[in-house]
Design a protein around this motif. Structure first.
Motif, PDB file in Angstrom:
ATOM      1  N   ARG A 205       0.851  -1.189   0.000  1.00  0.00           N
ATOM      2  CA  ARG A 205       0.000   0.000   0.000  1.00  0.00           C
ATOM      3  C   ARG A 205       0.885   1.237   0.000  1.00  0.00           C
ATOM      4  O   ARG A 205       1.905   1.279   0.674  1.00  0.00           O
ATOM      5  CB  ARG A 205      -0.899   0.024   1.235  1.00  0.00           C
ATOM      6  CG  ARG A 205      -1.990  -1.015   1.164  1.00  0.00           C
ATOM      7  CD  ARG A 205      -2.934  -0.902   2.318  1.00  0.00           C
ATOM      8  NE  ARG A 205      -2.248  -1.366   3.524  1.00  0.00           N
ATOM      9  CZ  ARG A 205      -2.615  -1.083   4.760  1.00  0.00           C
ATOM     10  NH1 ARG A 205      -3.658  -0.333   4.979  1.00  0.00           N
ATOM     11  NH2 ARG A 205      -1.942  -1.549   5.783  1.00  0.00           N
ATOM     12  N   LEU A 206       0.481   2.266  -0.754  1.00  0.00           N
ATOM     13  CA  LEU A 206       1.216   3.513  -0.847  1.00  0.00           C
ATOM     14  C   LEU A 206       0.806   4.421   0.304  1.00  0.00           C
ATOM     15  O   LEU A 206      -0.354   4.794   0.422  1.00  0.00           O
ATOM     16  CB  LEU A 206       0.922   4.167  -2.207  1.00  0.00           C
ATOM     17  CG  LEU A 206       1.748   5.375  -2.569  1.00  0.00           C
ATOM     18  CD1 LEU A 206       3.225   5.010  -2.641  1.00  0.00           C
ATOM     19  CD2 LEU A 206       1.291   5.922  -3.912  1.00  0.00           C
ATOM     20  N   LEU A 207       1.759   4.745   1.188  1.00  0.00           N
ATOM     21  CA  LEU A 207       1.469   5.596   2.337  1.00  0.00           C
ATOM     22  C   LEU A 207       1.608   7.069   2.001  1.00  0.00           C
ATOM     23  O   LEU A 207       0.785   7.881   2.386  1.00  0.00           O
ATOM     24  CB  LEU A 207       2.397   5.252   3.500  1.00  0.00           C
ATOM     25  CG  LEU A 207       2.282   3.827   4.057  1.00  0.00           C
ATOM     26  CD1 LEU A 207       3.307   3.619   5.159  1.00  0.00           C
ATOM     27  CD2 LEU A 207       0.882   3.575   4.571  1.00  0.00           C
ATOM     28  N   GLU A 208       2.651   7.422   1.285  1.00  0.00           N
ATOM     29  CA  GLU A 208       2.870   8.819   0.914  1.00  0.00           C
ATOM     30  C   GLU A 208       3.723   8.872  -0.325  1.00  0.00           C
ATOM     31  O   GLU A 208       4.351   7.890  -0.706  1.00  0.00           O
ATOM     32  CB  GLU A 208       3.551   9.584   2.050  1.00  0.00           C
ATOM     33  CG  GLU A 208       4.923   9.064   2.401  1.00  0.00           C
ATOM     34  CD  GLU A 208       5.547   9.820   3.555  1.00  0.00           C
ATOM     35  OE1 GLU A 208       6.721  10.147   3.430  1.00  0.00           O
ATOM     36  OE2 GLU A 208       4.863  10.071   4.555  1.00  0.00           O
ATOM     37  N   GLY A 209       3.735  10.034  -0.964  1.00  0.00           N
ATOM     38  CA  GLY A 209       4.550  10.202  -2.157  1.00  0.00           C
ATOM     39  C   GLY A 209       3.696  10.584  -3.340  1.00  0.00           C
ATOM     40  O   GLY A 209       2.487  10.773  -3.241  1.00  0.00           O
TER      41      GLY A 209
END
Length: 128
Positions: free
Chosen positions: A103-107
């Motif tokens: 899962r993409l948390l930030e960016g």
């Protein structure tokens, strides 16, 4: 020594012992010993080459094992991707292969190539 050339050489060695030179003479021991020495040298060289090839293949496989940067105990460390567990935070960069359940948390939004997973050439946009 399981190849046609070795079989021919083994047959020649047996013939040198079994068959006489003619004229009532005994077996040809010099040819027999020479052929056996060539067989031993050939098998030794083959064994060394196969051993070196096996070692090279093992080193290549170890070098190609996927690694990832993971945050554990407050520090970034590089580890084998095979030992990731749910909840690990990983760092990815351009060209990395990432797990399907990451899962993409930030960016920034990612463009991913799902062709290898979906067997088509669809490129998708993944947002936060």
């Amino acid at each position: 020594m399981w190849n046609p050339l070795s079989w021919v050489m083994e047959a020649a060695a047996v013939m040198a012992i079994v068959l006489a030179n003619g004229g009532g003479e005994g077996p040809d021991w010099q040819d027999f010993v020479g052929i056996i020495c060539l067989l031993i040298i050939n098998s030794t060289i083959s064994f060394i080459e196969e051993n070196n090839a096996g070692n090279a293949a093992a080193a290549l496989m170890a070098h190609l094992a996927p690694k990832t940067k993971v945050l554990r105990d407050g520090q970034w460390q590089e580890t084998d991707a095979a030992i990731l567990v749910p909840g690990d935070i990983i760092s990815i960069k351009l060209g990395d292969i990432i797990p399907a359940d990451a899962r993409l948390l930030e960016g920034d939004p990612l463009k991913i190539d799902q062709a290898s997973a979906l067997l088509d050439s669809d490129k998708s946009q993944l947002n936060n």
